[in-house]
Write an enzyme that holds these catalytic residues in place. Structure first.
Site, PDB file in Angstrom:
ATOM      1  N   ASN A 146       3.685  -6.278 -10.163  1.00  0.00           N
ATOM      2  CA  ASN A 146       4.023  -6.980  -8.937  1.00  0.00           C
ATOM      3  C   ASN A 146       3.393  -6.248  -7.758  1.00  0.00           C
ATOM      4  O   ASN A 146       3.461  -5.031  -7.669  1.00  0.00           O
ATOM      5  CB  ASN A 146       5.553  -6.991  -8.819  1.00  0.00           C
ATOM      6  CG  ASN A 146       6.073  -7.758  -7.632  1.00  0.00           C
ATOM      7  OD1 ASN A 146       5.484  -7.767  -6.573  1.00  0.00           O
ATOM      8  ND2 ASN A 146       7.224  -8.384  -7.811  1.00  0.00           N
ATOM      9  N   GLU A 151      -1.786  -8.372 -10.147  1.00  0.00           N
ATOM     10  CA  GLU A 151      -1.213  -8.408  -8.786  1.00  0.00           C
ATOM     11  C   GLU A 151      -0.342  -9.645  -8.608  1.00  0.00           C
ATOM     12  O   GLU A 151      -0.550 -10.404  -7.669  1.00  0.00           O
ATOM     13  CB  GLU A 151      -2.320  -8.436  -7.720  1.00  0.00           C
ATOM     14  CG  GLU A 151      -3.303  -7.291  -7.748  1.00  0.00           C
ATOM     15  CD  GLU A 151      -4.447  -7.502  -6.754  1.00  0.00           C
ATOM     16  OE1 GLU A 151      -4.239  -8.177  -5.734  1.00  0.00           O
ATOM     17  OE2 GLU A 151      -5.551  -7.004  -7.018  1.00  0.00           O
ATOM     18  N   GLU A 162       9.199  -3.901  -2.881  1.00  0.00           N
ATOM     19  CA  GLU A 162      10.579  -3.962  -3.361  1.00  0.00           C
ATOM     20  C   GLU A 162      11.424  -2.900  -2.675  1.00  0.00           C
ATOM     21  O   GLU A 162      12.651  -2.920  -2.758  1.00  0.00           O
ATOM     22  CB  GLU A 162      10.614  -3.787  -4.883  1.00  0.00           C
ATOM     23  CG  GLU A 162      10.445  -5.055  -5.674  1.00  0.00           C
ATOM     24  CD  GLU A 162       9.361  -5.981  -5.143  1.00  0.00           C
ATOM     25  OE1 GLU A 162       9.732  -7.030  -4.578  1.00  0.00           O
ATOM     26  OE2 GLU A 162       8.168  -5.700  -5.269  1.00  0.00           O
ATOM     27  N   SER A 175       5.485  -6.877   1.180  1.00  0.00           N
ATOM     28  CA  SER A 175       5.751  -7.358  -0.181  1.00  0.00           C
ATOM     29  C   SER A 175       6.535  -6.369  -1.016  1.00  0.00           C
ATOM     30  O   SER A 175       6.860  -6.653  -2.164  1.00  0.00           O
ATOM     31  CB  SER A 175       4.423  -7.659  -0.903  1.00  0.00           C
ATOM     32  OG  SER A 175       3.758  -8.733  -0.307  1.00  0.00           O
TER      33      SER A 175
END
Length: 986
Positions: free
Chosen positions: A563, A493, A584, A582
Site C-alpha cells: 500500500n 503501489e 497509515e 496517504s
C-alpha cells in the site's frame, strides 16, 4: 503485542573496543560529531587553514535544508552549494596504518578534501562511498572539507548527463550530508570496505546455504576481499567465528595460510555446517556476528564484525517462501526518504526502528522502498526488526538507455555490494517500470556476480509477459492485481487514496466531507480525498482483492501487494496540503484508522492466524447523531452492543467489513464482539465516550539507550488533551503552546495550518493528540518541557540527556550500536500458512465463435495477451473443454477494461445456465459465483453491451498509459478475456 527485545551490553562492547591491543581489531569510529556547516561557496573552503569559526556547529547526519521538510512542497526544496568541514585528530595507534572515510551517502554530489587535498568525488545522490585518506593525513590536527551540490538539475561532470532519479515528484531533496559517516583505521594488510564505485572493493560477504530448516542446520560461510598495502608480501591465515545474539560462539572455521603480494588483492573464504541456528524471519530479527580475522604468525592484524542473519527463500509457483513457509506480501511502498517534519530523513537509528517497527506492528512484512536505494540505517533497522524489503537501484518511472542505464547499473552494483549481508533484503528491484529482457539479464548478472548466495529475487515492476517471466524472478504492476503460476506477482503501489488524520468523518469537526478538496488536473477530489472513516474502509476494499486471490486459492495466485505509503510524505501529493497524506500513520507516526485496518487483515503469513476487531472512528458525538458504524474484523460474524444493549449483527462485505446502519449515538461504551464459524467468541473491540478535555498530558518517547547529548539525537514528546479520568478526548482540537528550558533544540511537529506549523512553538492537537521533536545539544543536562492551552490544566515533562564522549572529533559509539533486536513473533512456524480453499480445474481445449486462433491466450498465464470476439462475426462467446468433469462453484476472470467496464455475462456448464449478471469493476480479477453444476464444458457469452458508468478513476497518474486496461481499444459489444480460471471446492 509485547515484543521480545534482545541487545548486547553496550558498556562492555565499548570497553572491549577501547582496550584492544594495537594492530588487533580495526578501529571504526563514529565520524558524525563536531562538523561545521555553511550554505555558501567560499573560494578557499577546501583549505585546511580556512577560518570556519563562524559556521554553524552541527552533528551529522544533517541535511542543510532540513527546515524545508513538510514546510515546503517538494518542488520548492532549497537547493545549491553547501560546505561541511570538520577538524579531527587520530589516536597515536593510527600511526603507520591505513585510514578510510566512509560516507553512507550525500545529496546530490560531494567533493571531498582532506587537509586541502582533493581525495575524490561522488555524484549519484544514492549510494555509500568512501576514500583512502591515508596519504593526505598528518600528525595532529586534520581537516576534512566536503562541498555538496543538491541542485535538481545537477549533471554528472564526466558525461553532462542528469540523474533520472533526481525527480521533483518522488525523491525529496534533503541536501548535503544527511547520512552517517564513519572513519576506519586498519593495518596495511586488511579486509577491504564494500565501497565499489570509489574504492573498487567489495569487503566481507557472509551467507548461509544447504539449509535444513526443520533441524535448524545450514552451512555458514564468510568471504573476505583482502588487500596488502605493505611493501613486502604477507602470509596470513583466515579465521572465522560465528557468535549468536548472546555473544556465544557457535562456530569456528579457518582457511589455510596464503601469501599475498604487495599491492595485490585476494579473496579468501572459510565455512562449514552449523547446528542449532535461529533463522531470521518475519518479526524475528535474529542476528549473528560473523567475525573475520586476518592473522600473521598467529597474531590478529585485522578483524571485521559483520552483523547478519540467515534465512532461506524460494520464489516459484507464483509464491514466496521464507524458511520453507509460504508468505504473502503485505506492506507498504514507502518513500525512501522516510522523512519527519523539520528533520527530513536524518533521524537517529532508534527512531528508524521506532518508525519501521510501527509498520511491523501493523502486521506488515514488506517495505518496498520507492525509486532509490535506502540508506544503511534503514536497511539495518529492518534487519533488527525482522521486516523484509525490496531494494531498488535508482529510477524515476521508465526504462532508460545509454548513460542513464549505466548509471542505474552502477547504483545497483554499489547497493548490492554494500548491503548484501542484510537478511532483510529479499527483492532487488531493477526498475520502477518494467525493463527490457536485456536489461533484466544485466541486473541478474550483477546479482549472480556479487550476491550469488543471498537468496534474493531479481525483478522489476510489471514483467508480465511469458518471455519476461522466464527472465525476471518477480513482477507486478503498480496499480492492478496480477496473478501467476510462475514467478511471484505482487502489487507495487496499490490503494493510492489520501486522508488527513485530522478528519474523522463528516459528522466531526472540522467536518471534512469525504471527497472535499481542490481540483487535481481538472478533476474533483471525490475519488481520493477522504476522511479517516472512508480511508480505512477503502483500504479494506482494496486489500480484499489480493486476499481473495491469495495462495491456497488456486494454481494462479497473487503474492500480495504493498500500500502506498506508510507515513505521510513530503513528496508527490494532490490535496490542499503540500505533502502526501496517504499514510497509515501521519508524519509524526501517529496512527490513523487505516493502520488498525491493516493490523486486522494482515495478522498472518497468508490466512489470518489471530482474529482481531477494530471499530472505525470514535464515540464522541453530539446528541441526536445517527450514523453507520463500521467494524473491521477477521471474525466470521460481528455483533455490536451499546451500553450492554444488543444492536444486532453487522452486514458483512469485502470479507472484513461489518456495517451497522443507523446507530443512534448515546454516550457510553460501544462494543464489537467477533465470533468464529462455530459461534465461539474470538475477539472484541471497545470505543468509550471520553469527557470534555480538562488537562494536557505529556509523554516522552526516546531511545532505549537514553537521550544522547550528541547534538543529533531526538526525543519525541506526545501531547494529549485528556478528560478528568485521563482519557484522550478524540475530538479535541486545542492549540497547545510549548516552552522548552535546557540544552535542547526545538524541531517541533506538524498540523494543519500556516506552513503546517513546522517549527512553530504553538500547534493544535488533532483528534486530541500531537507530537513534537526535540534535538539534543552536545551539552548533557536536564530539559524541561511545558505545555499549555486555554482552559486546560498545563503539563510539564522533565528529560535528561546523557553525556557522549568525543575525543579529537571521534566517538566510539556507532549510531546503531546497542539497539535491541525484535524477536516478538518467534521463529518461522512449521505449520502450513494457508488452507486450500478452492482447486483450479485445468482447460484441455477451447473454441470461440470468432477469432479462435487467439482463444488459448485466455489461459496462457500471460496477462499481456487476450482474446476478443470480432464484431459481426457470430455470437461473442467462447467455450472451454475442461481436462476433467468437475462441479464448478466459481469462475475468476480478468476482462479487458476491468477498471472501467462491467460486462453482462451468461455462463453455461454442459448447457445449463449457472450464472447471469454484470461483472464488477475491479483492479484485476472478478470472481463470479456459479450455481454448482458438474460438467466438462463451459460456455461464456456476452449478453448485451458493456457498462462504463462509475468507473474506478485514477486521475493522479501523470502517464495515463500506465493505467490503461484496454477499454479504449475494445468496443462495448465485444467480449474480451485476458485470463480465465475455473474452480471447484477442495
Amino acid at each position: 503485542m509485547s515484543p521480545r527485545l534482545h541487545c548486547h551490553p553496550l558498556p562492555l562492547l565499548l570497553a572491549a573496543a577501547l582496550t584492544l591491543p594495537a594492530h588487533a581489531e580495526r578501529a571504526v569510529y563514529n565520524f558524525n560529531p563536531e562538523w561545521r556547516l555553511a550554505v555558501a561557496d567560499p573560494a578557499e573552503a577546501a583549505q585546511a587553514a580556512f577560518d570556519d569559526s563562524a559556521w554553524k556547529k552541527v552533528t551529522l547526519p544533517r541535511a542543510w535544508n532540513e527546515d524545508d521538510a513538510f514546510s515546503k512542497d517538494i518542488v520548492d526544496h532549497s537547493t545549491g552549494i553547501a560546505w561541511y568541514r570538520k577538524h579531527f585528530t587520530l589516536p597515536a595507534t593510527a600511526k603507520g596504518q591505513k585510514v578510510f572515510l566512509e560516507f553512507e551517502g550525500a545529496r546530490q554530489a560531494a567533493e571531498v578534501y582532506v587537509n586541502g587535498r582533493r581525495v575524490g568525488r561522488h555524484e549519484n545522490g544514492i549510494n555509500a562511498f568512501g576514500f583512502d585518506i591515508t596519504s593526505a593525513l598528518k600528525a595532529g590536527d586534520n581537516v576534512v572539507a566536503v562541498r555538496t551540490d543538491n541542485r535538481w538539475d545537477y549533471r554528472e561532470q564526466a558525461t553532462n548527463q542528469r540523474y533520472q532519479w533526481s525527480d521533483k515528484n518522488f525523491n525529496a531533496n534533503y541536501g548535503g550530508l544527511p547520512k552517517n559517516v564513519r572513519l576506519h583505521v586498519t593495518d596495511k594488510l586488511y579486509q577491504t570496505l564494500p565501497l565499489y564505485s570509489t574504492l573498487g572493493t567489495t569487503g566481507v560477504y557472509a551467507y548461509a546455504k544447504d539449509f535444513d530448516i526443520a533441524n535448524r542446520r545450514a552451512a555458514v560461510w564468510a568471504e573476505s576481499e583482502v588487500r596488502n598495502d605493505h611493501q613486502q608480501a604477507r602470509s596470513f591465515a583466515y579465521d572465522v567465528t560465528v557468535r549468536d545474539e548472546d555473544g556465544k560462539q557457535v562456530a569456528h572455521f579457518t582457511a589455510p595460510a596464503q601469501s599475498v603480494a604487495p599491492g595485490a588483492t585476494v579473496t579468501v573464504k572459510a565455512g562449514g555446517p552449523v547446528a542449532g541456528l535461529n533463522f531470521w524471519s518475519w518479526g524475528y530479527g535474529y542476528l549473528y556476528d560473523v567475525v573475520t580475522t586476518l592473522k600473521v604468525n598467529g597474531r590478529p592484524v585485522d578483524t571485521v564484525v559483520t552483523r547478519t542473519g540467515f534465512r532461506q527463500t524460494e520464489f516459484a509457483n507464483g509464491m514466496v517462501k521464507l524458511n520453507g513457509r509460504v508468505i504473502q506480501m503485505k506492506g507498504y511502498a514507502q518513500r525512501t526518504s522516510n522523512e519527519w517534519p523539520a528533520v527530513g530523513m536524518s533521524v537517529p537509528a532508534w527512531l528508524s526502528d521506532y518508525s519501521n517497527g510501527l509498520a511491523l506492528a501493523s502486521n506488515a512484512n514488506l517495505i518496498r522502498w520507492m525509486h532509490i536505494t535506502p540508506w544503511k540505517q534503514d536497511v539495518e533497522s529492518l534487519d533488527r526488526l525482522g521486516m523484509m524489503h525490496a531494494m531498488p537501484a535508482g529510477d524515476s518511472e521508465a526504462d532508460v538507455t545509454g548513460r542513464r542505464w549505466e548509471q542505474r547499473i552502477e547504483a545497483m552494483r554499489d547497493a548490492i555490494v554494500y548491503n548484501r549481508n542484510s537478511p532483510s533484503i529479499v527483492f532487488y528491484e531493477s526498475g520502477n517500470r518494467g525493463v527490457s529482457e536485456a536489461h533484466m539479464l544485466e541486473m541478474k548478472a550483477l546479482r549472480d556476480k556479487f550476491d550469488p548466495h543471498g537468496g534474493r529475487a531479481s525483478g522489476s515492476r510489471e514483467m508480465l509477459t511469458e518471455k519476461l517471466q522466464q527472465t525476471a524472478e518477480y513482477g507486478g504492476e503498480m496499480l492492478y492485481i496480477n496473478k501467476s503460476a510462475r514467478i511471484p506477482m505482487w502489487a507495487m503501489e496499490y490503494s493510492r487514496d489520501e486522508g488527513a488524520r485530522k478528519f474523522w468523518d463528516n459528522l466531526t469537526p472540522p467536518f471534512h466531507r469525504d471527497g472535499d478538496g481542490p481540483l487535481h488536473k481538472g478533476q474533483d477530489a471525490s475519488v481520493y480525498n477522504r476522511n479517516q472513516d472512508s480511508h480505512a474502509i477503502e483500504n479494506v476494499k482494496r486489500w480484499y482483492d489480493y486476499w481473495r486471490e491469495r495462495p491456497g486459492t488456486g494454481t494462479r495466485v497473487s503474492s500480495g501487494g504493498v500500500n502506498i505509503v506508510f507515513s505521510d510524505s513530503n513528496t508527490h501529493h494532490r490535496g490542499a496540503e503540500n505533502y502526501r497524506r496517504s499514510g497509515e500513520v501521519d508524519a509524526m507516526r501517529i496512527p490513523k484508522d487505516g493502520y488498525y485496518a491493516h493490523q486486522v487483515m494482515w495478522d498472518g503469513w497468508v490466512d489470518v492466524e489471530q482474529p482481531r476487531a477494530h471499530i472505525v472512528g470514535h464515540w464522541n458525538y453530539t446528541p441526536g447523531t445517527v450514523k453507520s458504524v463500521t467494524v473491521i474484523s477477521s471474525a466470521d460474524k460481528v455483533e455490536l452492543t451499546l451500553n450492554g444493549k444488543p444492536l444486532g449483527a453487522g452486514r458483512q462485505s469485502e470479507r472484513f467489513l461489518f456495517t451497522f446502519d443507523d446507530i443512534a449515538w448515546q454516550p457510553g461504551e460501544l462494543k464489537a464482539v467477533g465470533y468464529d464459524a462455530s459461534g465461539k467468541q474470538v475477539c472484541e473491540a471497545v470505543l468509550a465516550t471520553a469527557g470534555a478535555p480538562t488537562a494536557l498530558k505529556l509523554t516522552a518517547i526516546a531511545s532505549p539507550k537514553g537521550w544522547q547529548a550528541d547534538g543529533a539525537d531526538l526525543a519525541l514528546v506526545q501531547v494529549e488533551a485528556v478528560d478528568a479520568q485521563g482519557r484522550r478526548n478524540p475530538v479535541a482540537l486545542n492549540t497547545v503552546t510549548f516552552d522548552v528550558q535546557g540544552p535542547a533544540e526545538w524541531r517541533g511537529g506538524i498540523a494543519q495550518g500556516p506552513d503546517n506549523h513546522v517549527l512553530a512553538r504553538a500547534l493544535p492537537v488533532e483528534g486530541g493528540v500531537n507530537r513534537v521533536l526535540l534535538r539534543s545539544s552536545t551539552q548533557a543536562g536536564k530539559v524541561t518541557v511545558k505545555a499549555s492551552a486555554d482552559g486546560l490544566a498545563p503539563a510539564e515533562l522533565a528529560l535528561a540527556s546523557i553525556p557522549v564522549k568525543v575525543q579529537g572529533g571521534l566517538a566510539n559509539a556507532l549510531p546503531s550500536g546497542g539497539l535491541p533486536v525484535n524477536l516478538s513473533r518467534g521463529p518461522t512456524p512449521a505449520t502450513p500458512s494457508f488452507k486450500v480453499s478452492r482447486v483450479a480445474v485445468p482447460v484441455a481445449a477451447v473454441q470461440a465463435a470468432s477469432n479462435g486462433a487467439d482463444a488459448a491466450k485466455t489461459f496462457d498465464d500471460d496477462e499481456t495477451t487476450y482474446w476478443a470476439s470480432k464484431p459481426g462475426q457470430g455470437e461473442p462467446s467462447i467455450t472451454y473443454t475442461l481436462a476433467e468433469a468437475a462441479t464448478l462453484n466459481e469462475i475468476v476472470v480478468k476482462l479487458s477494461g476491468w477498471r472501467e467496464r462491467s460486462y453482462p455475462l451468461r455462463v453455461w456448464v454442459d448447457g445449463e445456465e449457472v450464472y447471469a449478471g454484470m461483472t464488477p469493476k475491479n483492479l484485476g480479477y472478478a470472481t463470479l459465483p456459479l450455481k454448482p453444476r458438474k460438467g466438462s464444458t463451459v460456455k461464456v457469452a456476452l449478453n448485451g453491451v458493456a457498462d462504463e458508468s462509475n468507473a474506478i478513476k485514477l486521475t493522479e497518474v501523470a502517464n495515463q498509459a500506465i493505467v490503461d486496461t484496454g477499454a479504449n481499444q475494445t468496443p462495448k459489444g465485444v467480449l474480451s478475456i485476458v485470463e480465465i480460471e475455473f474452480y471447484k471446492a477442495p
